[in-house]
Design a protein around this motif. Structure first.
Motif, PDB file in Angstrom:
ATOM      1  N   ALA A  23       0.936  -1.164  -0.168  1.00 17.32           N
ATOM      2  CA  ALA A  23       0.124  -0.233   0.405  1.00 17.32           C
ATOM      3  C   ALA A  23       0.897   1.541   0.085  1.00 17.32           C
ATOM      4  N   ALA A  24       2.496   0.917   0.924  1.00 21.42           N
ATOM      5  CA  ALA A  24       2.584   2.493   0.723  1.00 21.42           C
ATOM      6  C   ALA A  24       3.828   2.340  -0.127  1.00 21.42           C
ATOM      7  N   GLY A  25       3.761   1.649  -1.324  1.00 20.79           N
ATOM      8  CA  GLY A  25       4.724   1.514  -2.518  1.00 20.79           C
ATOM      9  C   GLY A  25       6.282   1.217  -2.318  1.00 20.79           C
ATOM     10  N   ALA A  26       6.426   0.636  -1.362  1.00 21.26           N
ATOM     11  CA  ALA A  26       7.516   0.163  -0.710  1.00 21.26           C
ATOM     12  C   ALA A  26       7.885  -1.252  -1.681  1.00 21.26           C
ATOM     13  N   ASP A  27       9.086  -0.688  -1.786  1.00 16.31           N
ATOM     14  CA  ASP A  27      10.499  -2.302  -2.372  1.00 16.31           C
ATOM     15  C   ASP A  27      11.511  -3.397  -2.082  1.00 16.31           C
ATOM     16  N   GLU A  38       8.770 -18.943   6.222  1.00 19.52           N
ATOM     17  CA  GLU A  38       7.155 -18.685   5.431  1.00 19.52           C
ATOM     18  C   GLU A  38       7.236 -17.424   5.661  1.00 19.52           C
ATOM     19  N   PHE A  39       7.172 -16.082   6.417  1.00 19.41           N
ATOM     20  CA  PHE A  39       6.810 -14.647   6.162  1.00 19.41           C
ATOM     21  C   PHE A  39       8.138 -14.857   5.000  1.00 19.41           C
ATOM     22  N   ALA A  40       9.571 -14.649   4.814  1.00 15.93           N
ATOM     23  CA  ALA A  40      10.683 -14.690   3.992  1.00 15.93           C
ATOM     24  C   ALA A  40      10.176 -14.936   3.066  1.00 15.93           C
ATOM     25  N   GLN A  41       9.526 -15.911   2.313  1.00 17.24           N
ATOM     26  CA  GLN A  41       9.443 -16.665   1.833  1.00 17.24           C
ATOM     27  C   GLN A  41       7.865 -15.549   0.761  1.00 17.24           C
ATOM     28  N   ALA A  42       7.340 -15.393   1.872  1.00 19.82           N
ATOM     29  CA  ALA A  42       5.827 -14.950   1.171  1.00 19.82           C
ATOM     30  C   ALA A  42       5.932 -12.896   0.911  1.00 19.82           C
ATOM     31  N   VAL A  43       7.212 -12.375   1.319  1.00 24.19           N
ATOM     32  CA  VAL A  43       7.663 -11.251   1.024  1.00 24.19           C
ATOM     33  C   VAL A  43       8.350 -11.499  -0.433  1.00 24.19           C
ATOM     34  N   GLN A  44       9.173 -12.317  -0.864  1.00 16.66           N
ATOM     35  CA  GLN A  44       9.833 -12.787  -1.881  1.00 16.66           C
ATOM     36  C   GLN A  44       8.484 -12.810  -2.435  1.00 16.66           C
ATOM     37  N   ASP A  45       7.770 -13.718  -2.699  1.00 17.79           N
ATOM     38  CA  ASP A  45       6.524 -14.150  -3.479  1.00 17.79           C
ATOM     39  C   ASP A  45       6.165 -12.765  -3.530  1.00 17.79           C
ATOM     40  N   ALA A  46       5.265 -12.388  -3.517  1.00 17.54           N
ATOM     41  CA  ALA A  46       4.911 -10.605  -3.120  1.00 17.54           C
ATOM     42  C   ALA A  46       5.558  -9.611  -4.358  1.00 17.54           C
ATOM     43  N   GLY A  47       6.516 -10.198  -4.314  1.00 18.06           N
ATOM     44  CA  GLY A  47       7.554  -8.970  -5.112  1.00 18.06           C
ATOM     45  C   GLY A  47       8.723  -8.378  -4.655  1.00 18.06           C
ATOM     46  N   LEU A  48       8.702  -8.960  -3.845  1.00 21.56           N
ATOM     47  CA  LEU A  48       9.567  -7.204  -2.275  1.00 21.56           C
ATOM     48  C   LEU A  48      10.580  -8.022  -1.644  1.00 21.56           C
ATOM     49  N   VAL A  49      12.061  -7.172  -2.254  1.00 22.48           N
ATOM     50  CA  VAL A  49      13.057  -7.716  -1.219  1.00 22.48           C
ATOM     51  C   VAL A  49      12.748  -7.728  -0.366  1.00 22.48           C
ATOM     52  N   TRP A  50      13.022  -9.187   0.234  1.00 28.09           N
ATOM     53  CA  TRP A  50      13.336  -9.873   1.989  1.00 28.09           C
ATOM     54  C   TRP A  50      15.212  -9.453   2.229  1.00 28.09           C
ATOM     55  N   ILE A  51      15.006  -8.372   3.258  1.00 22.05           N
ATOM     56  CA  ILE A  51      16.406  -7.715   3.475  1.00 22.05           C
ATOM     57  C   ILE A  51      17.123  -9.089   5.606  1.00 22.05           C
ATOM     58  N   GLY A  52      17.347  -9.743   4.638  1.00 21.76           N
ATOM     59  CA  GLY A  52      17.556 -11.148   5.190  1.00 21.76           C
ATOM     60  C   GLY A  52      18.133 -12.324   4.398  1.00 21.76           C
ATOM     61  N   LEU A  68      21.200  -3.611   4.392  1.00 24.91           N
ATOM     62  CA  LEU A  68      21.318  -3.173   2.924  1.00 24.91           C
ATOM     63  C   LEU A  68      22.160  -3.471   1.917  1.00 24.91           C
ATOM     64  N   ARG A  69      23.053  -3.478   1.172  1.00 28.50           N
ATOM     65  CA  ARG A  69      23.886  -3.077   0.495  1.00 28.50           C
ATOM     66  C   ARG A  69      23.835  -4.871   0.126  1.00 28.50           C
ATOM     67  N   VAL A  70      24.378  -6.110   0.808  1.00 29.72           N
ATOM     68  CA  VAL A  70      24.018  -6.786   0.311  1.00 29.72           C
ATOM     69  C   VAL A  70      22.953  -7.728  -0.093  1.00 29.72           C
ATOM     70  N   ALA A  71      21.374  -7.115   0.364  1.00 29.62           N
ATOM     71  CA  ALA A  71      19.957  -6.939   0.087  1.00 29.62           C
ATOM     72  C   ALA A  71      20.440  -6.731  -1.546  1.00 29.62           C
ATOM     73  N   MET A  72      21.030  -5.616  -1.927  1.00 28.89           N
ATOM     74  CA  MET A  72      21.023  -4.741  -3.641  1.00 28.89           C
ATOM     75  C   MET A  72      21.724  -5.771  -3.664  1.00 28.89           C
ATOM     76  N   GLY A  73      23.098  -6.461  -3.267  1.00 28.40           N
ATOM     77  CA  GLY A  73      23.345  -8.099  -4.830  1.00 28.40           C
ATOM     78  C   GLY A  73      25.212  -7.614  -4.369  1.00 28.40           C
ATOM     79  N   GLU A  74      25.398  -6.117  -3.356  1.00 29.60           N
ATOM     80  CA  GLU A  74      26.629  -5.907  -3.571  1.00 29.60           C
ATOM     81  C   GLU A  74      27.728  -7.345  -2.851  1.00 29.60           C
TER      82      GLU A  74
END
Length: 652
Positions: free
Chosen positions: A56-60, A74-88, A291-297
């Motif tokens: 709803a807030a437009g977060a990615d 299960e939550f981590a997987q659901a975040v990814q399934d929703a098209g969001l980046v999981w920082i973890g 955050l940097r690792v989640a971005m692929g750095e």
């Protein structure tokens, strides 16, 4: 988290429950989304609601924080399934390590030393003492020590209830309990390119109810044993992370004995509450690297090394002298001396991480931590001294806290020697560590300051001849008196918790205090009283909040409750009344009206702040009144039951 995001140019969105609507984190974020409800189960444990808020807030991306769903695969997987980046870490890593039972098996297979698991259904007397632990979480929830076989079933049931309430998973297991070990943990950071850093170790041996109270880096035990132990710990931690394809920040925890032998306990697949001590000793912003690792750095450069010493304390709204009883209510004022908030230090100093501000409400639904206060210095003694001074000088009004216990610990000789293990609090003694910073004479002086400031306040608000001093008479008269009760955290237990102050303003503008020798009052105002005792002058700041009076000076604080001149009969409890010590809900009742009980017998159980609390009979007798039932929500002071002696019952 939000401070790091702001420094990186990243916008943030907070989620909040109804009790947290006015919390500082809500105001600090760029946007906020309400999660309707109050309990964890209704709000922060609702993964679907958190994901919906992000969308709803437009977060990615979603950062899970410290608790709640942070280790839920299960939550981590659901975040990814929703098209969001999981920082973890990947969900597969959380599955491998999120269950402590599975984690131990994986680590044993990887060659890391582990403690043997015990099936609660197969425990024998020879296995005692043992520790029951929640498989899905930590923070002391779902943990119980069992020393007698007859207690096993009840303790397992209680641990399962706590685990279900805190983590949504009632699975528990048992392991041998080591009475006086050292809790050592290694911070790891891993990228998706195969690099794993061991970013320093921490020692977190000082705990209450299996929840950490003081953490530090580097670990005093490892410093004493030497680099051989540090190298072995780092190798084991890297192996643990690499064996499961870990990514992001995590902590590998070990239990070590006095000689440096260690065993794997668990891996926390998230950022730890105590991560600031690692940040301050290594200069690494761990949230930034998440955050940097989640971005692929990739992790670049050499593995960070530690410099100096850092100590963190957890400031809780609780009463250590009263079995760590959690407190709830309003924090009317909180000022913690700090050189920086949520950031790194470029010189020796103190950092404060807190989501509490003046007016914040501490509810029964969540952990009662007010702040993390962290010091960094070139040496351990320097870090301890700076942290103790910052805490002692803090202004905290509204609730009883563990502040005095923390200061006493930081100044205690055994702590300063580095000889701390998991039995530290019991060995030194909570009666010693929880003693008020203000001694008996200091309390009397503080009470006098409260009385004089109150008198000045009364005169300042007087509508007639306000310039006259309080209690002025043409002829010298008797002394004026005011009485105060010490707050729970300052009581001596010696029967002198009510203090009567006698004072008189004389014609020369001075103040007479007949019960305080060698004491001279230099000045009086509604907010400050300056007093010289034995030639030493001190300023006392006096704050009035309804019937509570707070007196602060550098190094000590005292809280009083004003004793009313006349007592309202309706406020007097019936003899034998057992009152609710905290807000919460009744989850079990074990007695009925008419039952005979013995002193110490459990009568009922409350749930507050995700922990169970047993209410026991204060004396032998008969249950004359039972004022609660399962599911009842309680406020502080509600009558739970009335226990009468058998003689009283027979006379009726």
């Amino acid at each position: 988290m939000f401070a790091t995001c702001a420094a990186m140019g990243i916008s943030t969105v907070a989620v909040y429950s109804d009790p947290d609507a006015d919390a500082p984190h809500v105001k600090q974020a760029d946007a906020a989304v309400r999660l309707p409800g109050a309990t964890s189960a209704e709000t922060y444990l609702r993964g679907d609601a958190v994901i919906a808020a992000a969308q709803a807030a437009g977060a990615d991306a979603v950062h899970p924080g410290y608790g709640f769903l942070s280790e839920n695969a299960e939550f981590a997987q659901a975040v990814q399934d929703a098209g969001l980046v999981w920082i973890g870490p990947p969900p597969s890593s959380i599955v491998a390590m999120g269950s402590k039972i599975n984690a131990k098996s994986a680590m044993a297979a990887a060659g890391v030393p582990v403690l043997t698991d015990l099936d609660p259904a197969q425990v024998t007397a020879g296995d005692l003492p043992l520790l029951i632990k929640a498989s899905a979480g930590g923070g002391g929830r779902g943990m119980r020590i069992v020393r007698a076989l007859k207690d096993l079933d009840d303790e397992v049931a209680a641990a399962r209830r706590e685990a279900e309430s805190a983590f949504g998973d009632p699975t528990v297991f048992c392991e041998p309990y080591i009475e006086s070990g050292h809790h050592i943990e290694v911070q790891v950071m891993a990228d998706r390119h195969g690099t794993v850093w061991a970013v320093g170790e921490r020692e977190c041996s000082i705990q209450r109810r299996h929840q950490k109270v003081i953490e530090e880096a580097p670990a005093p035990l490892v410093e004493r044993i030497g680099e051989e132990m540090r190298t072995a710990l780092y190798d084991a931690a890297r192996t643990a992370a690499s064996s499961i394809g870990y990514e992001g920040a995590g902590t590998v925890e070990f239990l070590a004995d006095h000689d440096g032998r260690f065993f794997f306990l668990e891996t926390n697949t998230r950022l730890q509450v105590e991560h600031p001590v690692t940040e301050l000793t290594t200069g690494v912003d761990l949230v930034e690297w998440q955050l940097r690792v989640a971005m692929g750095e990739p992790l670049d450069g050499p593995e960070p090394t530690a410099h100096g010493h850092s100590i963190e304390v957890r400031l809780y709204a609780e009463d250590p002298a009263n079995d760590w009883q959690p407190q709830s209510g309003t924090v009317s004022r909180i000022e913690l001396p700090a050189d920086v908030r949520f950031g790194l230090l470029d010189r020796p100093g103190v950092r404060v991480d807190s989501g509490i501000a003046d007016g914040s409400e501490i509810s029964t639904y969540y952990d009662p931590m007010l702040a993390k206060v962290i010091s960094w210095g070139p040496s351990r003694p320097r870090a301890a001294a700076m942290l103790a001074r910052a805490l002692a000088d803090a202004t905290i009004h509204g609730l009883v806290t563990n502040r005095d216990m923390l200061v006493n610990t930081l100044r205690e000789p055994r702590f300063l020697s580095g000889d701390t293990d998991t039995a530290y609090l019991d060995t030194v003694g909570l009666d010693v560590l929880s003693a008020p910073l203000a001694g008996a004479d200091e309390v009397k002086t503080a009470a006098a300051a409260a009385a004089l400031a109150q008198a000045a306040r009364n005169r300042a608000s007087a509508s007639v001849v306000g310039a006259l001093p309080s209690g002025w008479r043409n002829l010298a008269s008797q002394f004026q008196t005011k009485s105060y009760l010490l707050s729970a955290g300052a009581r001596s237990g010696a029967g002198d918790d009510e203090i009567e102050v006698r004072y008189r303003f004389d014609r020369a503008g001075g103040v007479q205090l007949p019960d305080l020798e060698n004491t001279v009052v230099e000045s009086v105002s509604p907010e400050e009283v300056v007093v010289t005792v034995d030639g030493v002058a001190r300023r006392y700041r006096v704050t009035v909040d309804d019937d509570r009076v707070y007196v602060d000076r550098p190094g000590a604080s005292v809280a009083f409750t004003r004793v009313p001149r006349y007592v309202d009969p309706s406020t007097v409890e019936r003899p034998g009344s057992l009152l609710a010590p905290m807000p919460g809900s009744v989850i079990r009742v074990a007695v009925a009206v008419g039952d005979r009980v013995t002193a110490g017998q459990p009568l009922l159980w409350l749930e507050a702040m995700k922990m169970e609390h047993t209410i026991s009979a204060p004396a032998d007798g008969v249950v004359a009144v039972l004022g609660v039932e399962e599911g009842r929500q309680l406020a502080v002071g509600d009558v739970l039951a009335v226990i009468e002696s058998e003689e009283e019952t027979e006379d009726q």
